[in-house]
Design an enzyme around this catalytic site. Structure first.
Site, short mmCIF file in Angstrom:
data_model
loop_
_atom_site.label_atom_id
_atom_site.label_comp_id
_atom_site.label_asym_id
_atom_site.label_seq_id
_atom_site.Cartn_x
_atom_site.Cartn_y
_atom_site.Cartn_z
N GLN A 86 33.11 70.57 23.79
CA GLN A 86 32.07 70.04 22.87
C GLN A 86 32.91 68.59 22.85
O GLN A 86 32.43 67.44 22.30
CB GLN A 86 33.26 70.69 21.64
CG GLN A 86 31.91 70.03 20.25
CD GLN A 86 31.62 71.53 19.38
OE1 GLN A 86 31.41 71.94 19.75
NE2 GLN A 86 32.88 70.92 18.22
N GLU A 115 27.96 63.64 17.24
CA GLU A 115 28.61 63.24 16.55
C GLU A 115 29.06 61.40 16.87
O GLU A 115 30.33 60.47 16.87
CB GLU A 115 29.98 62.99 16.94
CG GLU A 115 30.65 64.94 15.97
CD GLU A 115 31.46 66.08 16.00
OE1 GLU A 115 32.40 65.52 17.15
OE2 GLU A 115 31.29 66.61 15.41
N ASP A 151 40.24 75.95 14.82
CA ASP A 151 39.40 75.68 13.75
C ASP A 151 38.67 76.81 14.12
O ASP A 151 38.53 77.34 12.65
CB ASP A 151 38.43 74.28 14.38
CG ASP A 151 37.09 73.85 14.24
OD1 ASP A 151 36.43 74.63 12.93
OD2 ASP A 151 36.23 73.41 14.48
N ARG A 207 32.37 67.33 9.06
CA ARG A 207 31.49 67.82 10.13
C ARG A 207 30.06 67.82 11.14
O ARG A 207 29.92 66.37 11.20
CB ARG A 207 30.20 68.76 9.86
CG ARG A 207 31.25 69.95 8.56
CD ARG A 207 32.24 70.87 8.92
NE ARG A 207 31.74 71.72 10.15
CZ ARG A 207 32.20 73.12 10.20
NH1 ARG A 207 32.51 73.27 8.79
NH2 ARG A 207 31.56 73.47 10.90
N SER A 208 29.29 68.15 12.55
CA SER A 208 28.87 67.27 13.70
C SER A 208 27.16 67.28 12.68
O SER A 208 27.01 66.39 12.96
CB SER A 208 28.52 68.58 14.64
OG SER A 208 28.02 69.59 14.20
C1 LIG Z 1 33.60 69.41 13.68
C2 LIG Z 1 32.50 70.27 14.98
O1 LIG Z 1 32.21 70.99 14.96
P1 LIG Z 1 31.00 71.37 13.94
O2 LIG Z 1 31.09 70.47 12.58
O3 LIG Z 1 29.66 71.04 14.37
O4 LIG Z 1 31.53 72.30 13.48
C3 LIG Z 1 34.37 70.78 15.34
O5 LIG Z 1 34.01 72.44 16.09
O6 LIG Z 1 35.51 70.70 15.22
MG LIG Z 2 36.23 72.83 16.30
#
Ligand SMILES: C=C(OP(=O)(O)O)C(=O)O
Ligand SMILES: [Mg+2]
Length: 424
Positions: free
Chosen positions: A166, A208, A314, A368-369
């Protein structure tokens, strides 16, 4: 210090992905009118506090947040307005009690997060302190300027390419200052764009603000990144600009294995692959290297690589103090990502940070994304003194808002705020 709440109002707004989220305005007799806005994830951990979405309604394809907005303007406003609280933490306790569930599913973690962020800001404003200074005082931490981790290549749930990992982040660990770290991120971002274009790759962006090239193998991305770092005149490595990964492995978990670029790998084979990456590239941190349901794999990952790189949870930890405490007991990971809306209140977020600090787990504050221009996390990163933040690419307003806030704090405190990661 006390907070008398005289008015509370929420409204549905859009996030950076054109999805609805909410903004909250909290009025106190001490601090004036305070605003906050709530971010939203795409690759969420299954145990995150529950974000309330209006399923079943046709507006926004059933993804609006009018129910959460209504909960702020109705039940929460009724419970808080006209009351005097001894602290923002007391407001958080009232929110948790009012919701009454373990996962904030009744009123919505998005509704509760918005009010909690605003209450913290209101408390800082009523004391006449900067938000980061207020957070440091509340948490009993030594403030510090964090190393920004710039997500410059997007894949997984954040881009429409074939890349399974990701996030690929630039980590300017060796930069002498925050300003130099931001400059390195921006310069390398520009060189990366040129290099991708010269290789015939598209230079369109993911969620992002990082590039979303048609590259499938993570090693091929790492190779391009090292070249871009050198093109920009920096040294690739921990003394200069290192790399950090967020594979977000829960997203490519399939039938107990991991599917990467068409190949199926066991947990141990994926750990082997990470070991090779660490040997061949300056990768210093791996977030969610394995899936949230693979605790045994995480134990082996930590035993094998934990002394060499940061292994950050996470999706597996979801900023939950109880889950992090369990991870510490089982020696799972050595670091935690921290996102306020994963747990729903600032108080619980600071508790997660405290547990990490006391256990020798490093922390990184995260966006967050799906984001808004709200830069609360910049102050949170400085105030907790955790030494690390990620807010996406050094491009796009909602990402840059956080880096720009950090630059302003750094500029106003050239002597008293140190910059850099914190050793565990
Ligand atoms: C920022 C992230 O993505 P999301 O906000 O989509 O969870 C992440 O996975 O660290
Ligand atoms: Mg993450």
């Amino acid at each position: 210090m006390s907070l008398r709440i005289t008015d509370l109002h929420a409204v549905e707004i859009l996030d950076s992905r054109a999805r609805p989220t909410l903004a909250v305005t909290l009025t106190t007799s001490e601090g004036g009118r305070i605003h906050s806005a709530v971010p939203s994830g795409a690759s969420t951990g299954s145990m995150e506090a529950v974000e309330l979405r209006d399923t079943g309604r046709s507006r926004y394809g059933g993804q609006g947040v009018l129910t959460a907005v209504g909960n702020v303007n109705g039940e929460i406003a009724q419970a808080l307005t006209g009351r005097t609280f001894s602290s923002a933490a007391a407001v958080d306790r009232a929110l948790i009690a009012l919701d009454g569930t373990d996962d904030k599913a009744r009123l919505g973690a998005n509704a509760i997060t918005g009010v909690s962020l605003a209450a913290t800001r209101a408390e800082a404003a009523s004391g006449g302190t900067a938000l980061w200074q207020h957070i440091a005082r509340r948490a009993g931490t030594s403030p510090r300027l964090p190393v920004p981790h710039f997500n410059v290549v997007n894949g997984g749930a954040h881009a429409a390419n074939g890349l399974d990992f990701q996030e690929f982040m630039l980590a300017p660990l060796g930069a002498p200052s925050l300003a130099e770290a931001v400059r390195a991120g921006a310069e390398i971002y520009g060189r990366l764009k040129a290099r991708l274009a010269s290789e015939g790759q598209p230079t369109g962006l993911g969620d992002e603000g990082g590039f979303a090239p048609d590259i499938d193998r993570p090693e091929d991305v790492l190779r391009v990144l090292v070249s871009a770092i050198e093109d920009a005149g920096y040294a690739a490595g921990r003394e200069g600009v290192a790399l950090a990964l967020d594979p977000a492995a829960s997203e490519f978990r399939e039938d107990g294995d991991y599917r990467i670029a068409g190949e199926s790998l066991t947990s141990d084979q994926l750990i082997d692959r990470y070991e090779e990456m660490i040997e061949n590239f300056p990768v210093w941190s791996i977030e969610d290297g394995l899936a949230e349901d693979d605790w045994d794999g995480w134990t082996r990952l930590t035993a094998r690589l934990g002394s060499r790189v940061q292994l950050m949870g996470d999706d597996i930890f979801v900023t939950d103090p109880a889950t992090i405490a369990q991870a510490v007991t089982r020696t799972v990971g050595n670091s935690s990502l921290i996102k306020v809306n994963q747990i729903g209140t600032v108080t619980e977020t600071l508790e997660a940070v405290r547990i990490c600090r006391e256990a020798g787990y490093t922390q990184m504050i995260s966006h967050r994304s799906g984001e808004t221009p709200d830069a609360f996390i910049a102050d949170l990163a400085v105030g907790t003194g955790c030494g690390q933040i990620k807010s996406g690419a050094p491009a796009r307003g909602e990402r840059v808002a956080k880096y720009d806030r950090l630059l302003e704090i750094a500029d106003a405190h050239p002597v008293d705020l140190r910059f850099g990661v914190v050793a565990p």
